[in-house]
Motif scaffolding. Structure first.
Motif, PDB file in Angstrom:
ATOM      1  N   GLY A 195       0.686  -1.084   0.072  1.00 19.62           N
ATOM      2  CA  GLY A 195       0.158  -0.098  -0.045  1.00 19.62           C
ATOM      3  C   GLY A 195       0.711   1.245   0.061  1.00 19.62           C
ATOM      4  N   VAL A 196       2.191   0.960   0.327  1.00 28.53           N
ATOM      5  CA  VAL A 196       2.873   2.263   0.432  1.00 28.53           C
ATOM      6  C   VAL A 196       3.269   2.525  -1.048  1.00 28.53           C
ATOM      7  CG1 VAL A 196       5.440   3.190   0.936  1.00 28.53           C
ATOM      8  CG2 VAL A 196       3.983   1.775   2.411  1.00 28.53           C
ATOM      9  N   PRO A 197       3.449   3.825  -1.616  1.00 29.17           N
ATOM     10  CA  PRO A 197       3.636   4.413  -3.056  1.00 29.17           C
ATOM     11  C   PRO A 197       4.841   3.775  -3.411  1.00 29.17           C
ATOM     12  CG  PRO A 197       2.813   6.112  -1.602  1.00 29.17           C
ATOM     13  CD  PRO A 197       2.979   4.995  -0.668  1.00 29.17           C
ATOM     14  N   PRO A 198       5.031   3.282  -4.776  1.00 27.12           N
ATOM     15  CA  PRO A 198       6.123   2.560  -5.260  1.00 27.12           C
ATOM     16  C   PRO A 198       7.275   3.430  -4.968  1.00 27.12           C
ATOM     17  CG  PRO A 198       4.492   2.164  -6.584  1.00 27.12           C
ATOM     18  CD  PRO A 198       3.803   3.148  -5.874  1.00 27.12           C
ATOM     19  N   VAL A 233       8.349   5.517  -2.758  1.00 28.51           N
ATOM     20  CA  VAL A 233       8.579   5.470  -1.338  1.00 28.51           C
ATOM     21  C   VAL A 233       9.150   4.158  -1.167  1.00 28.51           C
ATOM     22  CG1 VAL A 233       7.758   5.648   0.821  1.00 28.51           C
ATOM     23  CG2 VAL A 233       7.081   7.132  -0.816  1.00 28.51           C
ATOM     24  N   THR A 234       8.880   2.995  -1.579  1.00 28.23           N
ATOM     25  CA  THR A 234       9.216   1.888  -1.216  1.00 28.23           C
ATOM     26  C   THR A 234      10.686   1.629  -1.987  1.00 28.23           C
ATOM     27  OG1 THR A 234       7.033   0.641  -1.381  1.00 28.23           O
ATOM     28  CG2 THR A 234       8.735  -0.615  -1.754  1.00 28.23           C
ATOM     29  N   LYS A 235      10.865   1.999  -3.186  1.00 22.12           N
ATOM     30  CA  LYS A 235      11.934   1.910  -3.586  1.00 22.12           C
ATOM     31  C   LYS A 235      13.270   2.805  -3.061  1.00 22.12           C
ATOM     32  CE  LYS A 235      10.180   0.792  -8.300  1.00 22.12           C
ATOM     33  NZ  LYS A 235      10.088   1.297  -9.888  1.00 22.12           N
ATOM     34  N   SER A 236      12.775   3.997  -2.766  1.00 24.77           N
ATOM     35  CA  SER A 236      13.793   4.835  -1.827  1.00 24.77           C
ATOM     36  C   SER A 236      14.233   4.118  -0.642  1.00 24.77           C
ATOM     37  CB  SER A 236      13.102   6.242  -1.570  1.00 24.77           C
ATOM     38  OG  SER A 236      12.823   6.801  -2.755  1.00 24.77           O
ATOM     39  N   PHE A 237      13.461   3.530   0.231  1.00 23.55           N
ATOM     40  CA  PHE A 237      13.552   2.881   1.550  1.00 23.55           C
ATOM     41  C   PHE A 237      14.367   1.669   1.095  1.00 23.55           C
ATOM     42  CE2 PHE A 237      10.745   5.761   3.681  1.00 23.55           C
ATOM     43  CZ  PHE A 237      11.360   5.883   4.699  1.00 23.55           C
ATOM     44  N   ALA A 238      14.164   0.969   0.211  1.00 22.00           N
ATOM     45  CA  ALA A 238      14.781  -0.150  -0.310  1.00 22.00           C
ATOM     46  C   ALA A 238      16.359   0.035  -0.669  1.00 22.00           C
ATOM     47  CB  ALA A 238      14.022  -1.100  -1.585  1.00 22.00           C
TER      48      ALA A 238
END
Length: 422
Positions: free
Chosen positions: A167-170, A172-177
């Motif tokens: 549910g987190v925007p892609p 944001v997910t990629k940045s944290f990854a």
């Protein structure tokens, strides 16, 4: 002769295929191609600002008005190359490329001194010197980009990532990854820079430039090294391998660095330091009809040979040949594995390149200024643009005639032996 060529081909093919498919050489080639449209734009600006019929005052005015067109493209080519290496190497490992490119570029900047010395000897801090982002920083940029991307990808592949819930925007997910791999990679480079600065009171830029880049560019700018590179281009093409791509993936970093050196000197009104540069190789080898300088060959086939099959191939290959695309004649004559024309195919570029080097070394024709001319620009025009002199175009005409003289007797022999299995 054919049996010898077949055996030689069997020996050389594995090495050539390895070079052509090598991950790092492929990435390096693609990274330089990323900067290609930008360097073309910068070259157009330089050509326009320095047209030979402009007065010095007008050139100075144009430089003030439009000089940033070069400063923001050709003069900082290392910026685009480092980002491209990180991007394409990460993609080759199936890792998010945009973060790999950003980390590679940031790693290069960590190793780059943020100060410069003025002509009066004063040190100005908090600034980036343009040459660090261009010719002088090219090799350290490539080194930093490859190492940083390797570290980043290996950490990412180990799964050392922050995983966000569904549910987190892609974005944001990629940045944290990318956070942990990026922090660890940049930390490595921060400690490397601290060690070099703290223990040796210098910076890695100057170390690499003095110990690696200067010797390599000195070797790459020599006539013998250039002739060896050209020999392998022709030799690999003879066996149907794209010699230009294979050899240039190794030599382009050197030739591009020499090009930037010349451009900097040209813009400063100084004597050009090099004859052999990327524009020299593009304009006075490929610019004569493609690899092997085959425009003269195509014209001889089209209008001077008797057999219809050769005339047809020559006329079909003429239009692309004018724009330096010569696959039609390489595979249509054919040149590939045709032992009867192996000698002129190999000899003509070596003779012409030696002649051009000696003419420029003697000061009869000016060396290329460092302006990057697209390899598809036709003969004469490309010579004029590369040297900013009509003598460059005249030299190409002379080169064209030399190639024709070397090839003509071999083509006439082929014309008479058309029914013989070659």
């Amino acid at each position: 002769m054919n049996s010898f060529m077949d055996k030689l081909g069997e020996k050389i093919m594995p090495l050539a295929n390895w070079l052509g498919q090598n991950r790092y050489l492929t990435v390096l080639r693609d990274a330089f191609m990323l900067s290609f449209p930008l360097t073309m734009f910068g070259s157009i600006v330089v050509v326009f600002n320095n047209l030979p019929f402009f007065s010095d005052d007008l050139k100075g005015t144009l430089g003030n008005l439009f000089g940033n067109g070069q400063n923001a493209t050709m003069s900082i080519m290392t910026v685009f190359v480092t980002f491209g290496i990180g991007y394409y190497l990460s993609k080759s490992y199936d890792v998010e490329g945009i973060f790999g490119g950003a980390v590679s570029f940031a790693s290069f900047l960590i190793l780059t001194p943020f100060f410069m010395s003025t002509e009066s000897g004063e040190t100005v801090s908090g600034v980036l010197s343009l040459d660090r982002l261009g010719a002088k920083g090219m090799f350290i940029g490539m080194f930093a980009a490859f190492v940083a991307a390797e570290i980043y990808c290996r950490i990412t592949k180990r799964g050392w990532q922050i995983k966000m819930p569904d549910g987190v925007p892609p974005a944001v997910t990629k940045s944290f990854a990318a956070l942990i791999p990026a922090v660890l990679t940049l930390t490595v480079f921060l400690f490397i820079n601290a060690a070099v600065t703290g223990f040796f009171n210098t910076n890695l830029h100057d170390v690499v430039y003095e110990l690696i880049q200067k010797p390599l560019t000195g070797l790459g700018s020599s006539l013998p090294a250039t002739l060896i590179a050209l020999f392998f281009v022709q030799f690999l093409w003879f066996f149907g391998l794209h010699g230009q791509i294979i050899v240039n993936s190794v030599m382009d970093p050197i030739w591009n660095t020499l090009m930037l050196d010349n451009l900097e000197a040209y813009q400063s009104g100084k004597e050009l330091p090099h004859i052999i540069t990327k524009p020299f190789m593009e304009t006075f080898t490929v610019g004569l009809g493609g690899s092997g300088m085959t425009l003269a060959v195509v014209l001889i086939m089209a209008f001077f040979l008797k057999k219809k099959q050769y005339r047809d191939v020559g006329r079909l290959a003429l239009a692309p040949g004018i724009f330096n695309v010569n696959e039609p004649v390489i595979f249509g004559l054919p040149i590939v594995l045709n032992a009867s024309i192996f000698i002129p195919w190999l000899l003509a570029p070596l003779v012409v390149t030696t002649f051009n080097y000696l003419v420029m070394a003697a000061g009869i024709v000016p060396a290329p200024t460092g302006v990057s001319v697209p390899w598809t620009v036709p003969i004469i025009a490309s010579g004029v643009l590369a040297t900013n002199s009509w003598l460059g175009g005249l030299l190409q005409i002379i080169d064209f005639l030399i190639v024709g003289v070397i090839w003509y007797p071999f083509l006439k022999i082929m014309d008479k032996q058309v029914d013989v299995d070659i």
